[in-house]
Design an enzyme around this catalytic site. Structure first.
Site, PDB file in Angstrom:
ATOM      1  N   ARG A 236      21.868   3.183  -4.762  1.00  0.00           N
ATOM      2  CA  ARG A 236      21.870   2.180  -5.980  1.00  0.00           C
ATOM      3  C   ARG A 236      22.347   2.972  -7.295  1.00  0.00           C
ATOM      4  O   ARG A 236      21.538   3.194  -8.262  1.00  0.00           O
ATOM      5  CB  ARG A 236      20.433   1.553  -6.101  1.00  0.00           C
ATOM      6  CG  ARG A 236      19.863   0.862  -5.114  1.00  0.00           C
ATOM      7  CD  ARG A 236      20.649  -0.634  -5.081  1.00  0.00           C
ATOM      8  NE  ARG A 236      19.821  -1.682  -4.494  1.00  0.00           N
ATOM      9  CZ  ARG A 236      20.087  -1.791  -3.244  1.00  0.00           C
ATOM     10  NH1 ARG A 236      21.079  -1.010  -2.548  1.00  0.00           N
ATOM     11  NH2 ARG A 236      19.623  -2.699  -2.517  1.00  0.00           N
TER      12      ARG A 236
ATOM     13  N   GLN B 213      18.843   9.863  -1.704  1.00  0.00           N
ATOM     14  CA  GLN B 213      18.602   9.950  -0.445  1.00  0.00           C
ATOM     15  C   GLN B 213      19.938   9.138   0.288  1.00  0.00           C
ATOM     16  O   GLN B 213      20.162   8.804   1.495  1.00  0.00           O
ATOM     17  CB  GLN B 213      17.452   9.241   0.254  1.00  0.00           C
ATOM     18  CG  GLN B 213      16.011   9.982  -0.263  1.00  0.00           C
ATOM     19  CD  GLN B 213      14.919   9.477   0.396  1.00  0.00           C
ATOM     20  OE1 GLN B 213      14.026  10.339   0.775  1.00  0.00           O
ATOM     21  NE2 GLN B 213      14.798   8.176   0.242  1.00  0.00           N
TER      22      GLN B 213
ATOM     23  N   ASN C  45      17.379  10.794   3.986  1.00  0.00           N
ATOM     24  CA  ASN C  45      17.062   9.388   3.786  1.00  0.00           C
ATOM     25  C   ASN C  45      15.496   9.264   4.510  1.00  0.00           C
ATOM     26  O   ASN C  45      15.629   9.164   5.832  1.00  0.00           O
ATOM     27  CB  ASN C  45      17.522   8.506   4.249  1.00  0.00           C
ATOM     28  CG  ASN C  45      17.181   6.905   3.891  1.00  0.00           C
ATOM     29  OD1 ASN C  45      16.222   6.900   3.053  1.00  0.00           O
ATOM     30  ND2 ASN C  45      17.483   5.763   4.515  1.00  0.00           N
TER      31      ASN C  45
ATOM     32  N   ASP D 271      11.506   2.427  -9.002  1.00  0.00           N
ATOM     33  CA  ASP D 271      12.158   2.073  -7.975  1.00  0.00           C
ATOM     34  C   ASP D 271      13.862   2.378  -8.643  1.00  0.00           C
ATOM     35  O   ASP D 271      13.882   2.474  -9.814  1.00  0.00           O
ATOM     36  CB  ASP D 271      12.020   0.659  -7.797  1.00  0.00           C
ATOM     37  CG  ASP D 271      11.601   0.293  -6.301  1.00  0.00           C
ATOM     38  OD1 ASP D 271      11.680   1.299  -5.490  1.00  0.00           O
ATOM     39  OD2 ASP D 271      11.032  -0.569  -6.006  1.00  0.00           O
TER      40      ASP D 271
ATOM     41  N   ASP E 277      16.476   0.214  -8.303  1.00  0.00           N
ATOM     42  CA  ASP E 277      17.128  -1.345  -8.523  1.00  0.00           C
ATOM     43  C   ASP E 277      16.238  -1.806  -9.633  1.00  0.00           C
ATOM     44  O   ASP E 277      15.814  -3.133  -9.517  1.00  0.00           O
ATOM     45  CB  ASP E 277      17.302  -1.881  -7.232  1.00  0.00           C
ATOM     46  CG  ASP E 277      16.120  -2.273  -6.596  1.00  0.00           C
ATOM     47  OD1 ASP E 277      15.096  -1.335  -6.590  1.00  0.00           O
ATOM     48  OD2 ASP E 277      16.240  -3.137  -5.702  1.00  0.00           O
TER      49      ASP E 277
ATOM     50  N   ASP F  99       2.396   1.654  -1.419  1.00  0.00           N
ATOM     51  CA  ASP F  99       1.734   1.404  -2.274  1.00  0.00           C
ATOM     52  C   ASP F  99       0.492   0.927  -2.405  1.00  0.00           C
ATOM     53  O   ASP F  99      -0.681   1.459  -3.075  1.00  0.00           O
ATOM     54  CB  ASP F  99       2.543   0.952  -3.682  1.00  0.00           C
ATOM     55  CG  ASP F  99       3.296  -0.507  -2.808  1.00  0.00           C
ATOM     56  OD1 ASP F  99       2.812  -1.102  -1.774  1.00  0.00           O
ATOM     57  OD2 ASP F  99       4.128  -1.176  -3.518  1.00  0.00           O
TER      58      ASP F  99
ATOM     59  N   HIS G  20      13.146  -6.357 -11.757  1.00  0.00           N
ATOM     60  CA  HIS G  20      13.342  -5.794 -10.459  1.00  0.00           C
ATOM     61  C   HIS G  20      13.723  -7.023  -9.501  1.00  0.00           C
ATOM     62  O   HIS G  20      13.363  -8.172  -9.926  1.00  0.00           O
ATOM     63  CB  HIS G  20      12.073  -5.187  -9.992  1.00  0.00           C
ATOM     64  CG  HIS G  20      12.204  -4.645  -8.433  1.00  0.00           C
ATOM     65  ND1 HIS G  20      12.232  -5.368  -7.400  1.00  0.00           N
ATOM     66  CD2 HIS G  20      12.344  -3.259  -8.089  1.00  0.00           C
ATOM     67  CE1 HIS G  20      12.383  -4.420  -6.254  1.00  0.00           C
ATOM     68  NE2 HIS G  20      12.382  -3.197  -6.750  1.00  0.00           N
TER      69      HIS G  20
END
Length: 670
Positions: free
Chosen positions: A207, A236, A265, A292, A294, A404, A428
């Site tokens: 991304r 990653q 990754n 994040d 994205d 999370d 997001h």
């Protein structure tokens, strides 16, 4: 310039005059930097809200929905800067909005603060009206003032009445000549603590453009830069952030405040654990804020998160909300908890996902005025104090999904609360636009939920978790989603093998799952609409109607009939040559797919479709294996629970993660 100071709603001081303390700004009134009309309702709105719109029953969505607000008629040219706006003659502008109202109840509950000071600088003539709300969403006028010329008004407000909910905000009403909001902010008495230093930790996998935009937004906010020690990007992917045009200029601007780490990754949990690990070992930052890759950020929200954490009574995880990137006024996730009986995360209480603030803004949304307490916050935006990491460790090694939620439960058990803080958020891609429950990620949905349940469920045999898990497998199999069902069965085998499998499979399980796709037609997505034969049915639907969800009273016989069809009756020859129907993603319910022999089903983001084909032998094999594995889990629950709980601290330790990262890096080097 004149200055008016007003003290409002203060309790009588029985000990004589109080010594005033210096103030620290904790929330600035801001406006969208790009003047985007789609997000203006999150920052301001115009017009009056009838008091009945904010009634006593904050759960009555149908009655509240009739008060549809138009957001704001403000023209982008009226936005004079990041902090300034013009109010045209005779118009009213309310700052009772998501980003600019003050969430008083959260400050009262979680911090040592007892008062907040509103400072508003204006030019021109008009009225300034200060409002508050209670936990039921009822609006109450606090005070109103006439302003003229260039004037600064300072209002000290009590937080004493915000036990269960409520916000403060202010409106501006312009006279015939108009007025301008020059700036405004909310301050609290300084607690004498030095502002905490912040690391921002981003984990990215291909991304690069999004990630570069996030770096640019953070680099462009000088107030945020003042508290940042380091922004660490754990890359990653194969499409590197460093290769994006313009990155070198950003890197030069941020200097030592930006560091990119190239890592194999290891999923979100591997990337975020690396961010936590680097923050702890660096010894400079008080917090790490996980982001994040994205996302689109409102940098003021990041600053507010760190400032709020500075005033919390105990070390506190401070999370941000999620807005939908593709429908930017829609609040997708507000407050989330884990249902411990089902062991499933979701909206807290009677909340629901997806609320459009362009149609029904903060002032007209009663449930947003209650304080919502949570079990965890998604790691799309989540600040974690370094002291918490040192005490409870890094992420559970689960690659993706549930990292999370599990961390929030672990922190809560150790005495560290999580606060999902209004006014802090990112945009997001929401999960309704993703197919992650039917692709290779189905493995992680299933396995990680079971692992988290083994560690944290307070109920014998995990409560309803095992029944729910088996029911999910049945739905996938009945829906002809054999790839997802097979991935979930692999997950069951891994859970039964014990906790050591998590670190051992970190770098290899996802590639193995992706390699399985070729065995399953339902996982072969085609982008060309003409890639499939035209739909043909052996016989038309009964009474011309497509299947509907079974009624509760008829569920058992319906399931029995469907089970017999799914596992003993071969699919028709015609359905092998042509799909029976083409089904849009939103219509692909399991109970509808279960009545078909084949179907072309669109994916969530609309980029393609897959051909689902029923296979009685495959369904029979998968159902049997899932049932037997769930029975083994039930029989061995207590033993497995002891193993997973005993190994949890070791699995989340820096030492264990260092070993896994080094092993992955050595493997890549080979």
């Amino acid at each position: 310039m004149s200055k008016q100071i007003v003290q409002t709603e203060q309790a009588p001081d029985t000990n004589g005059p109080r010594e005033s303390k210096p103030l620290r700004v904790v929330q600035r009134v801001v406006f969208p930097a790009d003047k985007d009309l789609d997000v203006l309702p999150l920052y301001m709105d115009s017009g009056d809200v009838p008091s009945s719109a904010l009634g006593d029953d904050h759960t009555d969505r149908s009655s509240a929905a009739q008060y549809q607000l138009s957001g704001t008629s403000l023209h982008p040219d009226d936005l004079l800067g990041r902090r300034s706006v013009r109010v045209r003659p005779g118009q009213r502008l309310s700052l009772g909005s998501y980003f600019n109202a003050f969430p008083a109840s959260y400050w009262r509950k979680w911090t040592t603060v007892s008062t907040v000071t509103l400072q508003v600088q204006t030019s021109g003539s008009g009225s300034l009206v200060v409002y508050r709300s209670n936990a039921r969403g009822v609006t109450q006028r606090v005070e109103s003032f006439r302003v003229s010329g260039e004037e600064t008004n300072v209002h000290e407000l009590s937080l004493g009445q915000f036990g269960d909910g409520g916000w403060y905000w202010f409106d501006l009403i312009a006279d015939a000549d108009g007025m301008t909001l020059v700036s405004a902010d909310w301050s609290v008495p300084d607690n004498g603590r030095k502002a905490g230093r912040l690391n921002i930790g981003v984990t990215t996998f291909n991304r690069a453009d999004y990630c570069n935009n996030t770096i640019a937004a953070i680099a462009g906010d000088p107030q945020l830069r003042d508290i940042i020690h380091e922004m660490i990007v754990v890359d990653q992917g194969t499409q590197k952030v460093c290769d994006v045009p313009g990155f070198s200029d950003l890197a030069a601007d941020m200097g030592r405040q930006l560091r990119v780490i190239d890592q194999p990754n290891l999923g979100g949990s591997g990337g975020f654990s690396r961010n936590m690990m680097e923050t702890v070992s660096g010894g400079e930052a008080d917090y790490v804020l996980l982001l994040d890759d994205d996302v689109m950020v409102e940098t003021e929200g990041i600053l507010r998160s760190a400032t709020f954490a500075d005033f919390c009574r105990v070390p506190t995880i401070v999370g941000g909300h999620m807005f939908d990137m593709f429908d930017r006024s829609v609040l997708h996730a507000y407050a989330e908890s884990v249902d411990l009986w089902k062991f499933l995360w979701g909206p807290s209480g009677d909340l629901y996902h997806r609320h459009n603030l362009a149609g029904q803004n903060l002032r007209a949304t009663p449930w947003m005025h209650r304080r919502w307490d949570v079990d965890f916050n998604g790691w799309w935006m989540c600040l974690i104090p370094t002291t918490v990491i040192k005490d409870i460790g890094l992420s559970l090694p689960v690659f993706i999904k549930w990292d999370d939620a599990e961390y929030g439960l672990r922190a809560k058990a150790a005495g560290y609360p999580t606060v999902s803080m209004p006014g802090t958020a990112v945009w997001h891609v929401s999960w309704i636009d993703k197919d992650d429950s039917v692709d290779w990620q189905a493995y992680f949905h299933g396995r990680n939920r079971l692992v988290a349940g083994l560690i944290h469920s307070p109920y014998p045999k995990g409560g309803d978790l095992l029944r729910q898990s088996f029911a999910t497998d049945v739905k996938h199999i009945f829906s002809m989603q054999y790839y997802a069902a097979s991935a979930r069965i692999t997950a069951l085998h891994d859970v039964l093998s014990g906790p050591d499998h998590m670190h051992q499979t970190m770098s290899k399980r996802a590639p193995e799952l992706r390699a399985m796709k070729g065995k399953f037609p339902d996982s072969a997505m085609q982008q060309d609409p003409a890639a499939f034969p035209p739909p043909r049915r052996r016989k038309p639907p009964r009474k011309g109607k497509e299947p509907s969800a079974p009624k509760l009273y008829a569920l058992v016989p319906w399931l029995a009939k469907t089970l017999i069809k799914q596992t003993t009756i071969p699919a028709s020859e015609l359905s092998v040559q042509n799909p029976e129907v083409a089904i849009a993603h939103q219509d692909s319910k399991w109970w509808r797919l279960s009545q078909l022999d084949s179907a072309v089903v669109s994916n969530a983001d609309g980029t393609g479709a897959s051909w689902y084909q029923r296979d009685a032998k495959k369904a029979r094999t998968l159902l049997r294996e899932s049932f037997l594995l769930h029975m083994r889990l039930r029989q061995n629950w207590e033993t497995l629970q002891k193993e997973y709980r005993k190994k949890a601290a070791e699995a989340t330790s820096i030492k264990a993660w260092e070993t896994t990262i080094n092993k992955a890096e050595n493997g890549r080097a080979l």
